[in-house]
Write a protein that holds these residues in place. Structure first.
Motif, PDB file in Angstrom:
ATOM      1  N   VAL A 178      52.649  14.857 -53.603  1.00 38.04           N
ATOM      2  CA  VAL A 178      52.939  15.640 -52.396  1.00 38.04           C
ATOM      3  C   VAL A 178      54.438  15.620 -52.109  1.00 38.04           C
ATOM      4  O   VAL A 178      55.038  16.653 -51.819  1.00 38.04           O
ATOM      5  CB  VAL A 178      52.128  15.116 -51.192  1.00 38.04           C
ATOM      6  N   ARG A 179      55.054  14.457 -52.216  1.00 36.11           N
ATOM      7  CA  ARG A 179      56.509  14.355 -51.993  1.00 36.11           C
ATOM      8  C   ARG A 179      57.289  15.182 -53.022  1.00 36.11           C
ATOM      9  O   ARG A 179      58.215  15.901 -52.660  1.00 36.11           O
ATOM     10  CB  ARG A 179      56.952  12.894 -52.074  1.00 36.11           C
ATOM     11  N   ASP A 180      56.900  15.067 -54.282  1.00 36.59           N
ATOM     12  CA  ASP A 180      57.617  15.768 -55.353  1.00 36.59           C
ATOM     13  C   ASP A 180      57.501  17.284 -55.245  1.00 36.59           C
ATOM     14  O   ASP A 180      58.434  18.012 -55.593  1.00 36.59           O
ATOM     15  CB  ASP A 180      57.110  15.330 -56.737  1.00 36.59           C
ATOM     16  N   GLN A 181      56.350  17.771 -54.789  1.00 31.18           N
ATOM     17  CA  GLN A 181      56.117  19.217 -54.750  1.00 31.18           C
ATOM     18  C   GLN A 181      56.213  19.811 -53.344  1.00 31.18           C
ATOM     19  O   GLN A 181      55.938  20.994 -53.142  1.00 31.18           O
ATOM     20  CB  GLN A 181      54.746  19.543 -55.351  1.00 31.18           C
ATOM     21  N   PHE A 182      56.622  19.016 -52.389  1.00 31.39           N
ATOM     22  CA  PHE A 182      56.655  19.456 -50.996  1.00 31.39           C
ATOM     23  C   PHE A 182      57.370  20.801 -50.821  1.00 31.39           C
ATOM     24  O   PHE A 182      56.840  21.710 -50.176  1.00 31.39           O
ATOM     25  CB  PHE A 182      57.323  18.394 -50.112  1.00 31.39           C
ATOM     26  N   ALA A 183      58.535  20.943 -51.380  1.00 30.79           N
ATOM     27  CA  ALA A 183      59.340  22.160 -51.186  1.00 30.79           C
ATOM     28  C   ALA A 183      58.675  23.417 -51.745  1.00 30.79           C
ATOM     29  O   ALA A 183      58.963  24.521 -51.291  1.00 30.79           O
ATOM     30  CB  ALA A 183      60.721  21.982 -51.805  1.00 30.79           C
ATOM     31  N   GLU A 241      48.504  20.536 -52.940  1.00 29.38           N
ATOM     32  CA  GLU A 241      47.776  20.696 -51.676  1.00 29.38           C
ATOM     33  C   GLU A 241      46.414  20.005 -51.739  1.00 29.38           C
ATOM     34  O   GLU A 241      45.987  19.374 -50.778  1.00 29.38           O
ATOM     35  CB  GLU A 241      47.601  22.158 -51.306  1.00 29.38           C
ATOM     36  N   TYR A 242      45.742  20.082 -52.876  1.00 27.44           N
ATOM     37  CA  TYR A 242      44.459  19.387 -53.028  1.00 27.44           C
ATOM     38  C   TYR A 242      44.675  17.880 -52.951  1.00 27.44           C
ATOM     39  O   TYR A 242      43.873  17.146 -52.388  1.00 27.44           O
ATOM     40  CB  TYR A 242      43.773  19.743 -54.342  1.00 27.44           C
ATOM     41  N   ARG A 243      45.781  17.434 -53.529  1.00 29.06           N
ATOM     42  CA  ARG A 243      46.103  16.006 -53.479  1.00 29.06           C
ATOM     43  C   ARG A 243      46.402  15.566 -52.043  1.00 29.06           C
ATOM     44  O   ARG A 243      46.070  14.455 -51.640  1.00 29.06           O
ATOM     45  CB  ARG A 243      47.302  15.689 -54.378  1.00 29.06           C
ATOM     46  N   SER A 276      40.067   4.825 -52.005  1.00 24.94           N
ATOM     47  CA  SER A 276      41.500   4.716 -51.702  1.00 24.94           C
ATOM     48  C   SER A 276      42.330   4.472 -52.960  1.00 24.94           C
ATOM     49  O   SER A 276      43.462   4.027 -52.878  1.00 24.94           O
ATOM     50  CB  SER A 276      41.729   3.576 -50.702  1.00 24.94           C
ATOM     51  N   LYS A 277      41.782   4.797 -54.103  1.00 26.36           N
ATOM     52  CA  LYS A 277      42.443   4.473 -55.371  1.00 26.36           C
ATOM     53  C   LYS A 277      43.608   5.395 -55.741  1.00 26.36           C
ATOM     54  O   LYS A 277      44.403   5.055 -56.595  1.00 26.36           O
ATOM     55  CB  LYS A 277      41.406   4.494 -56.493  1.00 26.36           C
ATOM     56  N   ASN A 278      43.700   6.558 -55.116  1.00 26.73           N
ATOM     57  CA  ASN A 278      44.703   7.537 -55.529  1.00 26.73           C
ATOM     58  C   ASN A 278      45.799   7.761 -54.503  1.00 26.73           C
ATOM     59  O   ASN A 278      46.555   8.730 -54.609  1.00 26.73           O
ATOM     60  CB  ASN A 278      44.016   8.878 -55.815  1.00 26.73           C
ATOM     61  N   ILE A 279      45.910   6.915 -53.529  1.00 26.59           N
ATOM     62  CA  ILE A 279      46.874   7.128 -52.450  1.00 26.59           C
ATOM     63  C   ILE A 279      48.305   7.202 -52.977  1.00 26.59           C
ATOM     64  O   ILE A 279      49.038   8.153 -52.665  1.00 26.59           O
ATOM     65  CB  ILE A 279      46.727   6.055 -51.347  1.00 26.59           C
ATOM     66  N   ARG A 302      43.098  15.060 -50.327  1.00 19.88           N
ATOM     67  CA  ARG A 302      42.499  13.782 -50.726  1.00 19.88           C
ATOM     68  C   ARG A 302      43.247  12.615 -50.101  1.00 19.88           C
ATOM     69  O   ARG A 302      42.633  11.647 -49.644  1.00 19.88           O
ATOM     70  CB  ARG A 302      42.474  13.658 -52.254  1.00 19.88           C
ATOM     71  N   LEU A 303      44.556  12.705 -50.059  1.00 23.19           N
ATOM     72  CA  LEU A 303      45.372  11.645 -49.472  1.00 23.19           C
ATOM     73  C   LEU A 303      44.986  11.409 -48.012  1.00 23.19           C
ATOM     74  O   LEU A 303      44.786  10.264 -47.586  1.00 23.19           O
ATOM     75  CB  LEU A 303      46.857  11.996 -49.574  1.00 23.19           C
ATOM     76  N   MET A 304      44.852  12.482 -47.252  1.00 22.88           N
ATOM     77  CA  MET A 304      44.476  12.336 -45.839  1.00 22.88           C
ATOM     78  C   MET A 304      43.117  11.663 -45.696  1.00 22.88           C
ATOM     79  O   MET A 304      42.949  10.770 -44.859  1.00 22.88           O
ATOM     80  CB  MET A 304      44.435  13.703 -45.146  1.00 22.88           C
ATOM     81  N   ILE A 305      42.170  12.089 -46.513  1.00 27.56           N
ATOM     82  CA  ILE A 305      40.829  11.502 -46.437  1.00 27.56           C
ATOM     83  C   ILE A 305      40.879  10.029 -46.841  1.00 27.56           C
ATOM     84  O   ILE A 305      40.324   9.164 -46.157  1.00 27.56           O
ATOM     85  CB  ILE A 305      39.831  12.279 -47.330  1.00 27.56           C
TER      86      ILE A 305
END
Length: 160
Positions: free
Chosen positions: A131-136, A102-104, A121-124, A107-110
């Motif tokens: 986020v994809r891996d832990q979405f569920a 969730e913290y990631r 933008s280094k961690n997109i 950061r991704l949105m920002i």
């Protein structure tokens, strides 16, 4: 078991259910404020989140709100100052808990929406993968926010 003990257990269960509901409502309010274009709404949410002093991730949420707010203020020096303040909070929480998706997501949105001149933008790609891996495994309100955001996100497009 005594009737008194069962009543106590029932009260604890009801309390936990209430806490989970408040948390879900609070997160929904947070994501609504983060999507807002109103400094007043964001400031109100910062005050609300700041009241959750026991929440370990509260600085991450405050930091994300501050970084969003920076994009809405008009004075350039103030924009940068607010952005840096929020950046420091969000990054320190991510450093302390690097596996929290969730913290990631915050950061991704920002990072996807920050001006390129900030160089933030280094961690997109890394954040998008997490986020994809832990979405569920994320809370339902966070999943809903990710679904909504993925419709306009380059790195999360095609998530669902």
């Amino acid at each position: 078991m005594t009737k008194r003990f069962l009543t106590f257990i029932g009260t604890i269960g009801l309390l936990l259910l209430t806490i989970n509901t408040v948390t879900a409502q609070s997160k929904a309010a947070f994501y609504t404020a983060l999507a807002s274009s109103s400094v007043k709404t964001i400031d109100a949410q910062i005050s609300q989140v700041a009241g959750y002093t026991t929440a370990a991730g509260a600085p991450a949420f405050i930091g994300a709100l501050e970084m969003r707010k920076a994009g809405l203020v008009t004075i350039p020096a103030k924009k940068l100052s607010i952005f840096k303040q929020g950046h420091k909070k969000l990054e320190s929480v991510i450093k302390a808990d690097p596996k929290e998706a969730e913290y990631r997501f915050l950061r991704l949105m920002i990072q996807e929406n920050a001006p390129k001149s900030l160089g933030y933008s280094k961690n997109i790609a890394e954040d998008s993968k997490m986020v994809r891996d832990q979405f569920a495994s994320l809370p339902a309100v966070t999943q809903q926010s990710i679904k909504s955001y993925s419709k306009k996100s380059k790195s999360l497009s095609g998530l669902l």
